[in-house]
Enzyme design. Structure first.
Site, PDB file in Angstrom:
ATOM      1  N   ASP A  20      45.075  41.581  36.803  1.00 45.14           N
ATOM      2  CA  ASP A  20      43.691  41.640  36.335  1.00 45.14           C
ATOM      3  C   ASP A  20      42.855  40.601  37.083  1.00 45.14           C
ATOM      4  O   ASP A  20      43.372  39.567  37.491  1.00 45.14           O
ATOM      5  CB  ASP A  20      43.671  41.352  34.823  1.00 45.14           C
ATOM      6  CG  ASP A  20      42.377  41.830  34.175  1.00 45.14           C
ATOM      7  OD1 ASP A  20      41.543  42.433  34.869  1.00 45.14           O
ATOM      8  OD2 ASP A  20      42.208  41.577  32.964  1.00 45.14           O
ATOM      9  N   HIS A  37      39.863  45.042  44.839  1.00 45.67           N
ATOM     10  CA  HIS A  37      41.033  45.928  44.674  1.00 45.67           C
ATOM     11  C   HIS A  37      41.871  45.976  45.949  1.00 45.67           C
ATOM     12  O   HIS A  37      43.094  46.047  45.893  1.00 45.67           O
ATOM     13  CB  HIS A  37      40.581  47.336  44.281  1.00 45.67           C
ATOM     14  CG  HIS A  37      39.934  47.381  42.920  1.00 45.67           C
ATOM     15  ND1 HIS A  37      40.463  46.729  41.832  1.00 45.67           N
ATOM     16  CD2 HIS A  37      38.800  47.988  42.478  1.00 45.67           C
ATOM     17  CE1 HIS A  37      39.692  46.934  40.775  1.00 45.67           C
ATOM     18  NE2 HIS A  37      38.676  47.691  41.141  1.00 45.67           N
ATOM     19  N   LEU A 131      64.992  45.331  44.678  1.00 43.32           N
ATOM     20  CA  LEU A 131      63.987  45.348  43.603  1.00 43.32           C
ATOM     21  C   LEU A 131      63.624  46.791  43.224  1.00 43.32           C
ATOM     22  O   LEU A 131      63.407  47.631  44.091  1.00 43.32           O
ATOM     23  CB  LEU A 131      62.720  44.627  44.078  1.00 43.32           C
ATOM     24  CG  LEU A 131      61.520  44.715  43.135  1.00 43.32           C
ATOM     25  CD1 LEU A 131      61.715  43.805  41.917  1.00 43.32           C
ATOM     26  CD2 LEU A 131      60.216  44.361  43.844  1.00 43.32           C
TER      27      LEU A 131
HETATM   28  C1  IPE Z   1      42.358  44.815  37.792  1.00 45.71           C
HETATM   29  O1  IPE Z   1      41.186  44.147  38.090  1.00 45.71           O
HETATM   30  C2  IPE Z   1      42.438  46.127  38.521  1.00 45.71           C
HETATM   31  C3  IPE Z   1      43.002  47.242  37.775  1.00 45.71           C
HETATM   32  C4  IPE Z   1      44.198  47.259  37.327  1.00 45.71           C
HETATM   33  C5  IPE Z   1      42.172  48.431  37.509  1.00 45.71           C
HETATM   34  P1  IPE Z   1      39.828  44.511  37.337  1.00 45.71           P
HETATM   35  O2  IPE Z   1      39.187  45.649  38.040  1.00 45.71           O
HETATM   36  O3  IPE Z   1      40.083  44.744  35.883  1.00 45.71           O
HETATM   37  O4  IPE Z   1      38.986  43.186  37.569  1.00 45.71           O
HETATM   38  P2  IPE Z   1      37.995  42.476  36.550  1.00 45.71           P
HETATM   39  O5  IPE Z   1      38.708  42.326  35.239  1.00 45.71           O
HETATM   40  O6  IPE Z   1      36.774  43.335  36.431  1.00 45.71           O
HETATM   41  O7  IPE Z   1      37.712  41.157  37.204  1.00 45.71           O
HETATM   42 MG    MG Z   2      39.946  43.635  34.171  1.00 46.53          MG
END
Ligand code: IPE
Ligand code: MG
Length: 243
Positions: A20, A37, A131
């Site tokens: 996250d 991402h 793994l």
């Molecule tokens: C995690 O990061 C990505 C996923 C698993 C979808 P986020 O997209 O939730 O990032 P924040 O929480 O908005 O910073």
């Molecule tokens: Mg998030």
């Protein structure tokens, strides 16, 4: 403790990660969320390689939840396209490595191309002994339990499952994770302290570890810190501490 001492002490067999903070990581850099991402996905490759190196048997990672479909279309498309380009980029490397990859989650809402890649990856790596990297894509724990209930119900009707013989283990056997070792440690990055519909039953006796670090910054030292914290826990599984 240093790296070697932590590893020598024994690493958890099965770690789950709620990765996250990709969006916030990008925002801090005045970049679009998809940039976060991209770095998050690259980081997952690095962490998986390191987990394999230090002897973690299984790592289950929350990549896309059943609720993530409600994000803006552009972001959903990116999150669902990304794995495809990764499979293609790393395919030969993964097939020639000792890493096994499989998937948990719904398979009826991902694209045909993605499903084909998922099936191919699972098939080609199924005998790998390093793994076991389990990617949760379109996964939700309530959805998993719902699916398990329906399947059990149908098998009772068909006479394949005896209602009187259903015990805790039977229930577990109907989950996506039935073939995985018990979960030892859950890590969630980015300072959020919640489970978000991830592995609710599997977490029954797992240790929980939360860190403020955003996922793209979660490096091998952060993983070692989580493992070190895990090693200090006294796991009793509802029993008493042995002498
Ligand atoms: C995690 O990061 C990505 C996923 C698993 C979808 P986020 O997209 O939730 O990032 P924040 O929480 O908005 O910073
Ligand atoms: Mg998030």
């Amino acid at each position: 403790m240093n790296e070697l001492d932590i590893i020598k002490k024994g690493v958890p067999e099965h770690i789950a990660i709620i990765l996250d903070g990709n969006g916030r990581w990008a925002k801090k850099r005045l970049m679009p969320r998809t940039y976060g991402h991209l770095h998050g996905a690259n980081n997952l490759v690095e962490i998986a390689k390191y987990a394999n190196k230090i002897g973690i048997k299984c790592m289950t990672v929350f990549c896309f939840s059943t609720e993530n479909w409600s994000r803006p279309k552009k972001e959903v498309n990116y999150l669902m396209q990304r794995p495809l380009s990764y499979f293609r980029k790393y395919k030969d490397k993964v097939f020639n490595s000792n890493v096994r990859i499989s998937f948990i989650g719904r398979r009826d809402r991902v694209s045909k191309e993605m499903l084909a890649d998922m099936v191919e990856t699972e098939e080609k790596t199924k005998n790998h002994t390093g793994l076991h990297l389990v990617l949760a894509i379109d996964y939700g724990s309530l959805d998993e339990i719902n699916t398990a209930f329906k399947k059990m119900h149908q098998e009772i009707i068909d006479g394949k499952l005896n209602l009187d013989l259903i015990d805790d283990q039977t229930v577990y056997n109907y989950l996506y994770t039935s073939q995985l070792p018990p979960l030892d440690l859950l890590i969630r990055t980015s300072g959020e302290i919640r489970i978000s519909n991830f592995l609710l039953l599997q977490l029954a006796y797992a240790e929980l570890y939360f860190t403020e670090t955003l996922w793209p910054d979660f490096d091998k030292n952060e993983l070692l810190k989580a493992i070190e914290s895990y090693q200090k826990r006294s796991r009793r599984f509802g029993g008493l501490k042995e002498k």
